[in-house]
Enzyme design. Structure first.
Site, PDB file in Angstrom:
ATOM      1  N   ALA A 191       1.401  -1.172  -9.999  1.00 42.70           N
ATOM      2  CA  ALA A 191       2.064  -1.780  -8.849  1.00 42.70           C
ATOM      3  C   ALA A 191       1.022  -2.632  -8.130  1.00 42.70           C
ATOM      4  O   ALA A 191      -0.186  -2.373  -8.228  1.00 42.70           O
ATOM      5  CB  ALA A 191       2.601  -0.697  -7.930  1.00 42.70           C
TER       6      ALA A 191
ATOM      7  N   GLY B  19       1.973   1.842 -12.554  1.00 40.76           N
ATOM      8  CA  GLY B  19       3.338   1.365 -12.764  1.00 40.76           C
ATOM      9  C   GLY B  19       3.563   0.776 -14.150  1.00 40.76           C
ATOM     10  O   GLY B  19       4.702   0.695 -14.613  1.00 40.76           O
TER      11      GLY B  19
ATOM     12  N   GLU C 272       4.217   3.679 -16.319  1.00 37.46           N
ATOM     13  CA  GLU C 272       5.543   4.173 -15.889  1.00 37.46           C
ATOM     14  C   GLU C 272       6.673   3.291 -16.423  1.00 37.46           C
ATOM     15  O   GLU C 272       7.705   3.787 -16.865  1.00 37.46           O
ATOM     16  CB  GLU C 272       5.569   4.271 -14.359  1.00 37.46           C
ATOM     17  CG  GLU C 272       4.648   5.370 -13.853  1.00 37.46           C
ATOM     18  CD  GLU C 272       4.384   5.289 -12.357  1.00 37.46           C
ATOM     19  OE1 GLU C 272       3.955   4.223 -11.869  1.00 37.46           O
ATOM     20  OE2 GLU C 272       4.612   6.290 -11.671  1.00 37.46           O
TER      21      GLU C 272
HETATM   22  N1  CAA Z   1      -2.530  -4.883  -8.113  1.00 38.75           N
HETATM   23  C1  CAA Z   1      -2.929  -6.080  -7.638  1.00 38.75           C
HETATM   24  N2  CAA Z   1      -3.824  -6.872  -8.259  1.00 38.75           N
HETATM   25  C2  CAA Z   1      -4.354  -6.419  -9.406  1.00 38.75           C
HETATM   26  C3  CAA Z   1      -3.992  -5.181  -9.964  1.00 38.75           C
HETATM   27  C4  CAA Z   1      -3.036  -4.398  -9.262  1.00 38.75           C
HETATM   28  N3  CAA Z   1      -2.586  -3.216  -9.737  1.00 38.75           N
HETATM   29  N4  CAA Z   1      -4.700  -4.994 -11.098  1.00 38.75           N
HETATM   30  C5  CAA Z   1      -5.459  -6.093 -11.252  1.00 38.75           C
HETATM   31  N5  CAA Z   1      -5.264  -6.955 -10.240  1.00 38.75           N
HETATM   32  C6  CAA Z   1      -5.886  -8.253 -10.010  1.00 38.75           C
HETATM   33  C7  CAA Z   1      -7.317  -8.106  -9.527  1.00 38.75           C
HETATM   34  O1  CAA Z   1      -7.354  -7.896  -8.129  1.00 38.75           O
HETATM   35  C8  CAA Z   1      -7.913  -9.446  -9.935  1.00 38.75           C
HETATM   36  O2  CAA Z   1      -7.496 -10.424  -9.002  1.00 38.75           O
HETATM   37  P1  CAA Z   1      -8.564 -11.560  -8.502  1.00 38.75           P
HETATM   38  O3  CAA Z   1      -8.918 -12.312  -9.754  1.00 38.75           O
HETATM   39  O4  CAA Z   1      -7.758 -12.352  -7.534  1.00 38.75           O
HETATM   40  O5  CAA Z   1      -9.713 -10.823  -7.939  1.00 38.75           O
HETATM   41  C9  CAA Z   1      -7.197  -9.745 -11.251  1.00 38.75           C
HETATM   42  O6  CAA Z   1      -6.014  -8.942 -11.255  1.00 38.75           O
HETATM   43  C10 CAA Z   1      -8.025  -9.393 -12.466  1.00 38.75           C
HETATM   44  O7  CAA Z   1      -8.414  -8.028 -12.342  1.00 38.75           O
HETATM   45  P2  CAA Z   1      -9.938  -7.538 -12.463  1.00 38.75           P
HETATM   46  O8  CAA Z   1     -10.879  -8.645 -12.049  1.00 38.75           O
HETATM   47  O9  CAA Z   1     -10.061  -6.251 -11.740  1.00 38.75           O
HETATM   48  O10 CAA Z   1     -10.055  -7.357 -14.040  1.00 38.75           O
HETATM   49  P3  CAA Z   1     -10.980  -6.324 -14.823  1.00 38.75           P
HETATM   50  O11 CAA Z   1     -10.885  -6.704 -16.268  1.00 38.75           O
HETATM   51  O12 CAA Z   1     -12.337  -6.278 -14.215  1.00 38.75           O
HETATM   52  O13 CAA Z   1     -10.317  -4.902 -14.595  1.00 38.75           O
HETATM   53  C11 CAA Z   1      -8.472  -3.350 -14.502  1.00 38.75           C
HETATM   54  C12 CAA Z   1      -9.035  -4.638 -15.114  1.00 38.75           C
HETATM   55  C13 CAA Z   1      -9.294  -2.132 -15.002  1.00 38.75           C
HETATM   56  C14 CAA Z   1      -7.036  -3.207 -14.953  1.00 38.75           C
HETATM   57  C15 CAA Z   1      -8.578  -3.430 -12.962  1.00 38.75           C
HETATM   58  O14 CAA Z   1      -7.997  -4.658 -12.544  1.00 38.75           O
HETATM   59  C16 CAA Z   1      -7.876  -2.323 -12.239  1.00 38.75           C
HETATM   60  O15 CAA Z   1      -8.410  -1.236 -12.148  1.00 38.75           O
HETATM   61  N6  CAA Z   1      -6.680  -2.587 -11.691  1.00 38.75           N
HETATM   62  C17 CAA Z   1      -5.931  -1.637 -10.898  1.00 38.75           C
HETATM   63  C18 CAA Z   1      -5.310  -0.557 -11.771  1.00 38.75           C
HETATM   64  C19 CAA Z   1      -4.568   0.442 -10.923  1.00 38.75           C
HETATM   65  O16 CAA Z   1      -5.130   1.118 -10.096  1.00 38.75           O
HETATM   66  N7  CAA Z   1      -3.250   0.551 -11.146  1.00 38.75           N
HETATM   67  C20 CAA Z   1      -2.406   1.455 -10.410  1.00 38.75           C
HETATM   68  C21 CAA Z   1      -1.809   0.757  -9.230  1.00 38.75           C
HETATM   69  S1  CAA Z   1      -0.945   1.862  -8.151  1.00 38.75           S
HETATM   70  C22 CAA Z   1       0.574   2.114  -8.870  1.00 38.75           C
HETATM   71  O17 CAA Z   1       0.869   1.609  -9.926  1.00 38.75           O
HETATM   72  C23 CAA Z   1       1.467   2.969  -8.084  1.00 38.75           C
HETATM   73  C24 CAA Z   1       2.774   3.280  -8.714  1.00 38.75           C
HETATM   74  O18 CAA Z   1       2.900   4.118  -9.554  1.00 38.75           O
HETATM   75  C25 CAA Z   1       3.979   2.615  -8.236  1.00 38.75           C
END
Ligand code: CAA
Length: 262
Positions: free
Chosen positions: A66, A111, A114
């Site tokens: 998400a 998400g 999910e």
């Molecule tokens: N939400 C918003 N933006 C996200 C995102 C997310 N879940 N995941 C990645 N992005 C964005 C980053 O902020 C980044 O944006 P900018 O270029 O503007 O900075 C872009 O996507 C690229 O991401 P990274 O630079 O972080 O890429 P990476 O290769 O270094 O890392 C990753 C990849 C490991 C997937 C890392 O992006 C990450 O950890 N993302 C979040 C994963 C996460 O925590 N997901 C769970 C979300 S909560 C949820 O899903 C709740 C639910 O059940 C409803």
């Protein structure tokens, strides 16, 4: 209908939804949820479609979760509503009359895992990654992760993933039963489409009956599940496919499965 956050295509009788926010690794925001709803409306109305595939646009992600930038400012009630909207989307995928395959081409986190679990089964590329990392954000899965993961992989593995937030490889996901098959990245799409077309060639009534019996039977006891199966088994005989399929076998020819109930 024009879409901004997803790409909706049809290839013959196969519908394809690609999550299309590659700059945010296809993170799900309310626009994605709303556009998915519209695409599912279109799919439900189109009787020519037999299978839906969900995948991610770009090389890197199916869905990285998400959208954290959206969630960070939510009030508790808004967060609850976002969670319920995510659940509703999952239920709509499960209740869709046609099977849904998740073709996971990169990160499927939070998400993303999910959304994939709400599909009927998951194919993944070798570089796909799965996990429920919400615990690292001080929250929990909100789109059904605590519920579907335990049903798919058992309580122990689900708790381990949700409590540690670790990200696992496609092979590990396969070993715990989350993923059906793993392919080299350049073969994933071809193999997904091959399976989608194979299912699309079957009778519509029996395909729907299999999906419903397994999903609805899973959440009930064995006796009631078997009753559902018996009802659906009878219903298949009311479709021309049931007779045609068996006659074709006896006459040693290929069946022509039309798929409608008379
Ligand atoms: N939400 C918003 N933006 C996200 C995102 C997310 N879940 N995941 C990645 N992005 C964005 C980053 O902020 C980044 O944006 P900018 O270029 O503007 O900075 C872009 O996507 C690229 O991401 P990274 O630079 O972080 O890429 P990476 O290769 O270094 O890392 C990753 C990849 C490991 C997937 C890392 O992006 C990450 O950890 N993302 C979040 C994963 C996460 O925590 N997901 C769970 C979300 S909560 C949820 O899903 C709740 C639910 O059940 C409803």
């Amino acid at each position: 209908m024009s879409y901004q956050t997803i790409i909706f295509e049809k290839q013959g009788s196969v519908a394809i939804i690609k999550f299309n926010r590659p700059k945010a690794l296809n993170a799900i925001n309310p626009d994605v949820v709303a556009e998915m709803g519209d695409a599912l409306d279109e799919i439900e109305k189109d009787g020519s479609l037999r299978v839906l595939i969900l995948t991610g646009e770009g090389e890197k992600a199916f869905i990285a979760g998400a959208d954290i930038a959206h969630m960070v400012n939510l009030s508790p009630l808004e967060a609850r509503r976002f969670s319920v909207e995510g659940h509703d989307l999952g239920f709509r995928l499960e209740n869709l009359p046609i099977p849904v395959i998740a073709s996971v081409n990169g990160f499927a986190l939070g998400g993303g895992t999910e959304m994939a679990m709400a599909c009927d089964f998951i194919y993944a590329s070798e570089n796909a990654r799965f996990g429920q990392p919400e615990i690292n954000l001080g929250i929990i899965p909100g789109f059904g992760g605590t519920q579907r993961l335990s049903r798919l992989v058992g309580k122990g593995a689900a708790k381990e993933l949700c409590l540690t937030g670790v990200i696992i490889s496609a092979q590990e996901a396969k070993s715990i039963g989350l993923v059906n098959k793993v392919f080299p990245p350049d073969k994933l799409w071809e193999e997904t489409l091959k399976t989608a077309n194979l299912i699309a060639s079957k009778g519509r009534v029996s395909v729907r009956a299999v999906k419903q019996c397994i999903d609805r039977g899973f959440d009930t006891d064995l006796r009631r599940g078997c009753q559902m199966e018996a009802d659906a088994f009878g219903l298949c005989m009311a479709s021309p496919d049931g007779k045609e399929g068996m006659r074709a076998f006896l006459e040693k020819r290929k069946p022509e499965l039309e798929g409608e109930l008379i």
